[in-house]
Design a protein around this motif. Sequence first.
Motif, PDB file in Angstrom:
ATOM      1  N   THR A 196      33.638  61.390 -30.082  1.00  0.00           N
ATOM      2  CA  THR A 196      34.620  60.516 -29.451  1.00  0.00           C
ATOM      3  C   THR A 196      35.982  60.708 -30.117  1.00  0.00           C
ATOM      4  O   THR A 196      36.083  61.256 -31.221  1.00  0.00           O
ATOM      5  N   LYS A 197      37.014  60.237 -29.453  1.00  0.00           N
ATOM      6  CA  LYS A 197      38.360  60.327 -30.020  1.00  0.00           C
ATOM      7  C   LYS A 197      38.449  59.543 -31.335  1.00  0.00           C
ATOM      8  O   LYS A 197      39.136  59.953 -32.264  1.00  0.00           O
ATOM      9  N   LYS A 198      37.714  58.439 -31.402  1.00  0.00           N
ATOM     10  CA  LYS A 198      37.725  57.631 -32.621  1.00  0.00           C
ATOM     11  C   LYS A 198      37.099  58.382 -33.785  1.00  0.00           C
ATOM     12  O   LYS A 198      37.638  58.387 -34.904  1.00  0.00           O
ATOM     13  N   SER A 199      35.956  59.032 -33.531  1.00  0.00           N
ATOM     14  CA  SER A 199      35.286  59.754 -34.620  1.00  0.00           C
ATOM     15  C   SER A 199      36.124  60.947 -35.080  1.00  0.00           C
ATOM     16  O   SER A 199      36.149  61.269 -36.275  1.00  0.00           O
ATOM     17  N   ALA A 237      29.483  60.200 -25.000  1.00  0.00           N
ATOM     18  CA  ALA A 237      28.758  61.078 -24.078  1.00  0.00           C
ATOM     19  C   ALA A 237      27.259  60.816 -24.215  1.00  0.00           C
ATOM     20  O   ALA A 237      26.760  60.541 -25.311  1.00  0.00           O
ATOM     21  N   GLN A 238      26.533  60.893 -23.097  1.00  0.00           N
ATOM     22  CA  GLN A 238      25.098  60.629 -23.105  1.00  0.00           C
ATOM     23  C   GLN A 238      24.320  61.754 -22.441  1.00  0.00           C
ATOM     24  O   GLN A 238      24.824  62.460 -21.564  1.00  0.00           O
ATOM     25  N   ILE A 239      23.091  61.896 -22.881  1.00  0.00           N
ATOM     26  CA  ILE A 239      22.135  62.764 -22.220  1.00  0.00           C
ATOM     27  C   ILE A 239      21.371  61.917 -21.207  1.00  0.00           C
ATOM     28  O   ILE A 239      20.966  60.789 -21.504  1.00  0.00           O
ATOM     29  N   LEU A 240      21.183  62.438 -20.008  1.00  0.00           N
ATOM     30  CA  LEU A 240      20.414  61.754 -18.971  1.00  0.00           C
ATOM     31  C   LEU A 240      19.243  62.641 -18.570  1.00  0.00           C
ATOM     32  O   LEU A 240      19.447  63.777 -18.116  1.00  0.00           O
ATOM     33  N   LEU A 241      18.037  62.126 -18.771  1.00  0.00           N
ATOM     34  CA  LEU A 241      16.828  62.822 -18.338  1.00  0.00           C
ATOM     35  C   LEU A 241      16.352  62.173 -17.049  1.00  0.00           C
ATOM     36  O   LEU A 241      16.101  60.964 -17.021  1.00  0.00           O
ATOM     37  N   THR A 242      16.256  62.947 -15.980  1.00  0.00           N
ATOM     38  CA  THR A 242      15.759  62.406 -14.710  1.00  0.00           C
ATOM     39  C   THR A 242      14.349  62.934 -14.463  1.00  0.00           C
ATOM     40  O   THR A 242      14.076  64.119 -14.661  1.00  0.00           O
ATOM     41  N   ILE A 243      13.475  62.037 -14.044  1.00  0.00           N
ATOM     42  CA  ILE A 243      12.079  62.390 -13.751  1.00  0.00           C
ATOM     43  C   ILE A 243      11.878  62.356 -12.241  1.00  0.00           C
ATOM     44  O   ILE A 243      12.278  61.388 -11.577  1.00  0.00           O
ATOM     45  N   VAL A 253      26.286  63.138 -19.295  1.00  0.00           N
ATOM     46  CA  VAL A 253      27.161  62.117 -18.714  1.00  0.00           C
ATOM     47  C   VAL A 253      28.343  61.936 -19.659  1.00  0.00           C
ATOM     48  O   VAL A 253      28.179  61.483 -20.793  1.00  0.00           O
ATOM     49  N   LYS A 254      29.540  62.316 -19.192  1.00  0.00           N
ATOM     50  CA  LYS A 254      30.721  62.278 -20.056  1.00  0.00           C
ATOM     51  C   LYS A 254      31.954  61.934 -19.224  1.00  0.00           C
ATOM     52  O   LYS A 254      32.238  62.595 -18.228  1.00  0.00           O
ATOM     53  N   GLU A 255      32.628  60.853 -19.639  1.00  0.00           N
ATOM     54  CA  GLU A 255      33.866  60.405 -18.991  1.00  0.00           C
ATOM     55  C   GLU A 255      33.692  60.233 -17.478  1.00  0.00           C
ATOM     56  O   GLU A 255      34.532  60.639 -16.677  1.00  0.00           O
ATOM     57  N   GLY A 256      32.569  59.658 -17.097  1.00  0.00           N
ATOM     58  CA  GLY A 256      32.321  59.373 -15.687  1.00  0.00           C
ATOM     59  C   GLY A 256      31.770  60.528 -14.887  1.00  0.00           C
ATOM     60  O   GLY A 256      31.431  60.363 -13.709  1.00  0.00           O
ATOM     61  N   ASN A 257      31.667  61.708 -15.481  1.00  0.00           N
ATOM     62  CA  ASN A 257      31.152  62.889 -14.782  1.00  0.00           C
ATOM     63  C   ASN A 257      29.728  63.182 -15.225  1.00  0.00           C
ATOM     64  O   ASN A 257      29.394  63.057 -16.406  1.00  0.00           O
ATOM     65  N   VAL A 258      28.887  63.574 -14.274  1.00  0.00           N
ATOM     66  CA  VAL A 258      27.500  63.937 -14.559  1.00  0.00           C
ATOM     67  C   VAL A 258      27.315  65.407 -14.215  1.00  0.00           C
ATOM     68  O   VAL A 258      27.550  65.812 -13.068  1.00  0.00           O
TER      69      VAL A 258
END
Length: 353
Positions: A67-70, A103-109, A173-178
Amino acid sequence: YVLDDYSGLREMTPLNLKKEGVLFKPRPAKWYVPRSKIGNTGADYYFAKNPEFGAVFTYHLSKSYETKKSIRQKKERGLNKSQKNVPFPGWDILEEEKNEKSAQILLTIHDSDGNLIRKIFKRARKGSARIAWDLRYPSNSPVRSSSSSRRGWGSYGGPMAIPGKYSANLHLVKEGNVSLLDGPIEFDVKPIREGVLKGISYEDYKSYLTKYNDLQNKISAVSDALRMSENKLNLIEIAVNRSSIQPGPINSKIYNIKKRMESIKLNLNGNSTKSEIGERNPPSMQGNLRVAGRGLTTTYGPTKLHERSLEIASSMLGKVESNIKELSKETLPSLEKEIKELGVPYIMGQGID
């Protein structure tokens, strides 16, 4: 160290590790209902954590998603270490950092027909990590502002998924984009044993689950409509008491609507006075729905008792649904419009004209 699953190592080639994200094929997932026999032992014993239950996936990310903060704080630590001046970033920058999402990881089943049945999120970090699906469908519990404090399916997923073939996709998933990183990766869910008693077929289980979810949605909508109608009527009464409206007919209207609500609540939930002292009420609509839901928590599947409870809950809903709909869609809006024209204070939920 115990490496309980090293299957991902077989696919950790230099080519795969250079990709932004790669999802490795998991072992077949063992299908059963996990339980604990430990009980409350306090601090007497040490127990090591069991391997993750369900379908466990290993994945690798080659990039860092800071992140920008880190990033700013890392620079500031370097300046501090060098005993240099740390500049103030500015209020706008700090506000932007505060609102930034990691940012997140998204696992779809997905099931064998390609239908998406579950989403699992985890913070994105550079390197290899694991993420698990607990072999459950998503919770169909109503989404309310107080959901975080509820227990039950809402806290750990929904009914059990059935054995069979599934597939998984890995997304960023990052800044609203997948964006899709890898997949689909196919895997199997297999029972650990055959039950002594033969339960219902998987197709019948899926059919029952659909009926249960549909009824749960309807009951949730009706219950919320009644609860919101009660709150609205209380606000209307407060507004009338504060206004210059002459007492009389309007008070009678409010009283009569309250009596109607009390009658509906009695049919829905039973006698509240009995409940306060532990006396038994006849089974309520919600009670029958809870019993019906227990048929989705075992590998055997729903029994005739669960199916009958679902039918009873549906029948009870039919007796009150039209009354609550008329109350929330016609009676209260008409009363609110009437007192608004007579000049009462603003009531929450009226919106902007």
